[in-house]
Design an enzyme around this catalytic site. Structure first.
Site, PDB file in Angstrom:
ATOM      1  CB  THR A 199     -94.580  63.614  -1.452  1.00  0.00           C
ATOM      2  OG1 THR A 199     -95.578  64.518  -0.962  1.00  0.00           O
ATOM      3  CG2 THR A 199     -95.165  62.229  -1.577  1.00  0.00           C
TER       4      THR A 199
ATOM      5  CB  SER B 269     -60.097  67.300 -28.088  1.00  0.00           C
ATOM      6  OG  SER B 269     -59.184  67.111 -29.143  1.00  0.00           O
ATOM      7  CB  ILE B 270     -64.540  69.319 -30.392  1.00  0.00           C
ATOM      8  CG1 ILE B 270     -65.376  68.172 -29.839  1.00  0.00           C
ATOM      9  CG2 ILE B 270     -65.259  69.974 -31.565  1.00  0.00           C
ATOM     10  CD1 ILE B 270     -66.726  68.610 -29.306  1.00  0.00           C
TER      11      ILE B 270
ATOM     12  CD  GLU C   2     -73.894  68.602 -28.585  1.00  0.00           C
ATOM     13  OE1 GLU C   2     -72.786  68.256 -28.155  1.00  0.00           O
ATOM     14  OE2 GLU C   2     -74.822  67.792 -28.826  1.00  0.00           O
TER      15      GLU C   2
ATOM     16  CE  LYS D 115     -65.795  73.508 -26.780  1.00  0.00           C
ATOM     17  NZ  LYS D 115     -65.352  73.615 -25.386  1.00  0.00           N
TER      18      LYS D 115
ATOM     19  NE  ARG E 109     -61.558  64.441 -24.129  1.00  0.00           N
ATOM     20  CZ  ARG E 109     -60.322  64.897 -24.333  1.00  0.00           C
ATOM     21  NH1 ARG E 109     -59.641  65.366 -23.308  1.00  0.00           N
ATOM     22  NH2 ARG E 109     -59.782  64.897 -25.530  1.00  0.00           N
TER      23      ARG E 109
ATOM     24  CD  GLU F 215     -69.126  68.730 -20.585  1.00  0.00           C
ATOM     25  OE1 GLU F 215     -68.272  69.624 -20.427  1.00  0.00           O
ATOM     26  OE2 GLU F 215     -68.909  67.718 -21.276  1.00  0.00           O
TER      27      GLU F 215
ATOM     28  CB  CYS G  10     -68.020  85.759  13.032  1.00  0.00           C
ATOM     29  SG  CYS G  10     -67.151  84.485  12.078  1.00  0.00           S
TER      30      CYS G  10
END
Length: 694
Positions: free
Chosen positions: A63, A109-110, A138, A140, A161, A197, A427
């Site tokens: 639908t 960055s972390i 959370e 990563k 980024r 992300e 194939c």
């Protein structure tokens, strides 16, 4: 806050049990069409939110497809297209290049570690500076971070980024992702920049890889590589065909900010921004460590790749007080998972068709760490080996990796299936019968099999060949499908009209490709030998052969008449020598080589004993150099004792970046703290060792 002007309306007939028996488009007035388009857009946005954010769809997929098709037909018939219409998700005209755009706020960055004590040290520092805090924890995600900017509720841009300060504008690609709303819902801020992300779900990745392998394309190594390669496609229609999703997880900037991160995430779903259901609020760092341990236990059950967890201070005031360094925010920390063991499960088996028609069964794996590299596919070699190892879909296996080649299944650890995998009789690409030559299976379709033709051309034009920019797998497929390429030599017969008559090709892209092809008519000998696609002869072996023989005709004569002499060359043993001999004594291959030599003149290679001034160093080159080719630069550093590799790793000492460098290699260099030098800096580095670049 601004209220959405197109919230789902109870009077909209396309929300609950929508009709799909539409009146003919030609019977509608312009006003009727505009009203129906407005209602359809409103309804489809709501259905997207219900499907992607709430996971509670109101209607069946069929639908939804009917509503979407009706909207597209009306927009085309009445010229009612709009930038934030759901139909824009199908892509558009290819781009020449991405525009570089500055972020509204730094995407840093972390700081990270795999050790619990390092996490506790982070928690102690936070408590010393701002007191006791709560953390939002959370997964990563192992994908690609994107900045999404909404103004007055409309998606204005999406930016990679990049270096954290600026990145590539990939808005048109982002619009093709179903879980990226073109318009926000609810009571959203006038301005909102969020971090998301983009990723490829594991199940969808396996299916996509299977399809790529069976049509003769190179499989992606893992979901992150697939995502990175997709989001940077210049053709949005290619992105639209690939199964990307997104989780939104942070506010970068907003016209009105919440006091806490948790409050921000709670509002995300009301805006139509999809969040992850594994996010939790915990008290103190020990709660975050417990969260990580619990998530590690269910990691393999998730349909997305994660490599750890991220703990973030919840309070925005505390975040401001903690501040940031030049590289990372001081209020967040990533607690990494240990690398997976070399044991994993086979999710599927696909059959790859090589340049010579050989069929190679490839195990599609649940991603696993092998030798420090995350892999999701492994060779099963041939039908005989499959039967000997009794391996099949669903089995738990041990995977090994030899050097830089594709990993292989060493043994079955635990059977999860009955019997072993059976190779197909035809194939998977062209449907031609499959024949066996001892343990090896071959497609009998020859160059009538698109996979064999396309792969030989792709290799010739690729990084390990003559590096013809603008001639990737998608453009090769298009040229083959159009009948313009039936052999490698046909590249040199292309003209501007051939290209500009094809969809997506303009004057500039056509001229650029023809210039690249024309510039390849006098290739370096090593490049040409590698470009021929001789099995087991890559760039490194090709350079050794070029140094040994100096001229292509001399190398070819030895290969045909005295293959034993090849074994005296570094990297060439008995098996490789035999393979080279077989390649040149094949009538079909000889004909292709002769055809190509009718258009190109491989240059003689200077035999240079060099020295050891650069011994112990490893170089990677990207982009085009002004005074020498990349191959010549590689030969030069190797002649003086260095290694020249094609990919950046923690063992790389320098990435030499010329004009138009590849974004992936630069990102890998940043991730591994590898110095990036331009051509002038490279020249100075060599001069310090008494080496002249040109």
């Amino acid at each position: 806050m601004a209220a959405a002007d197109e919230n789902a309306d109870e009077d909209n007939p396309y929300l609950q049990d929508p009709p799909t028996d539409f009146a003919p488009v030609a019977d509608l007035s312009e006003d009727e069409a505009e009203r129906q388009v407005e209602l359809l857009r409103e309804a489809i946005r709501e259905h997207d939110r219900r499907y992607y954010v709430e996971s509670e769809p109101l209607i069946a997929d069929r639908t939804y497809d009917a509503l979407f098709a009706r909207l597209r037909d009306l927009e085309e018939a009445f010229d009612l297209s709009h930038p934030d219409s759901p139909t824009r998700a199908v892509g558009g005209e290819p781009l020449e290049e991405f525009e570089t755009v500055s972020h509204v706020a730094p995407m840093l960055s972390i700081d990270q570690s795999g050790e619990a004590e390092d996490v506790r040290e982070f928690g102690d520092r936070v408590e010393r500076e701002v007191g006791s805090v709560r953390y939002v924890c959370e997964p990563k995600f192992d994908g690609i971070s994107i900045e999404f900017v909404y103004e007055d509720g409309r998606l204005e841009r999406a930016v990679t980024r990049g270096d954290g300060r600026e990145g590539d504008d990939v808005t048109r690609n982002a619009r093709t992702i179903g879980s990226v709303p073109q318009r926000l819902h609810g009571d959203y801020p006038d301005f909102l920049a969020v971090r998301g992300e983009v990723y490829m779900p594991k199940d969808a990745f396996q299916q996509h890889n299977r399809e790529r392998i069976e049509r003769g394309d190179e499989a992606f190594a893992n979901p992150r590589n697939a995502t990175a390669g997709t989001i940077r496609q210049l053709d949005p229609s290619v992105v639209a065909e690939r199964p990307l999703e997104v989780f939104f997880f942070d506010v970068l900037e907003a016209s009105e900010l919440e006091d806490s991160h948790w409050s921000e995430l709670e509002r995300f779903s009301t805006y139509g921004l999809r969040t992850n259901d594994r996010v939790e609020m915990v008290d103190g760092v020990e709660g975050a460590i417990d969260y990580r341990d619990r998530l590690l236990e269910v990691r393999d059950d998730l349909d997305y790749e994660i490599d750890g967890v991220v703990l973030k201070v919840d309070s925005r005031d505390a975040r401001e007080e903690l501040g940031r360094t030049a590289r990372h925010d001081r209020w967040a920390f990533a607690y990494k998972f240990p690398a997976r063991a070399e044991v994993t499960r086979i999710a599927d088996v696909a059959v790859q068709v090589g340049r010579t028609g050989r069929l190679t069964p490839v195990a599609l794996l649940e991603p696993v760490d092998v030798g420090g590299v995350t892999v999701s596919r492994a060779s099963l070699h041939n039908p005989e080996e499959i039967a000997e190892k009794n391996v099949n879909v669903g089995d738990t296996v041990r995977v090994q990796r030899a050097g830089d080649v594709i990993p292989y299944v060493e043994e079955v650890v635990e059977k999860g299936s009955e019997g072993h995998y059976e190779m197909p009789d035809t194939c998977p690409v062209c449907g031609s019968p499959v024949e066996r030559d001892g343990p090896i299976a071959f497609c009998t379709g020859g160059l009538g099999c698109d996979a064999q033709l396309r792969r030989s051309i792709e290799y010739y034009a690729g990084d390990d060949g003559l590096d013809l920019e603008g001639l990737g797998e998608e453009s090769v497929r298009q040229l083959v499908d159009a009948g313009l390429l039936t052999t490698v030599a046909d590249l040199y017969e292309l003209d501007r009209e051939d290209l500009t008559d094809l969809e997506g090709w303009g004057e500039t892209s056509a001229e650029n490709l023809l210039a690249e092809i024309d510039a390849s008519r006098e290739p370096a000998l090593a490049d040409f030998i590698s470009a021929m696609g001789i099995p087991h002869v890559g760039p490194t072996t090709a350079r050794e052969l070029a140094r040994e023989f100096g001229r292509f005709d001399a190398f070819r004569q030895v290969a045909e008449e005295e293959p034993d002499r090849l074994e005296g060359v570094d990297d060439v043993g008995e098996t490789v020598a035999e393979t080279i001999h077989d390649f040149f004594t094949s009538e079909a291959n000889a004909a292709v080589v002769d055809d190509v030599l009718g258009h190109v003149i491989p240059q003689e290679a200077a035999v240079d004993t060099g020295g050891d001034e650069l011994e112990g160093l490893t170089f990677v080159f990207t982009g085009s150099l002004e005074d020498v080719t990349r191959s010549e630069a590689q030969e030069l550093v190797e002649a003086h004792g260095a290694n020249a590799t094609s990919s950046v790793s923690g063992n790389t000492d320098y990435l030499v970046a010329g004009d138009n460098p590849g974004a992936t290699k630069r990102e890998d260099a940043d991730a591994n703290d590898v110095p990036i030098v331009d051509e002038d800096e490279f020249r100075a580095l060599l001069a310090d060792e008494g080496i002249d670049l040109a």
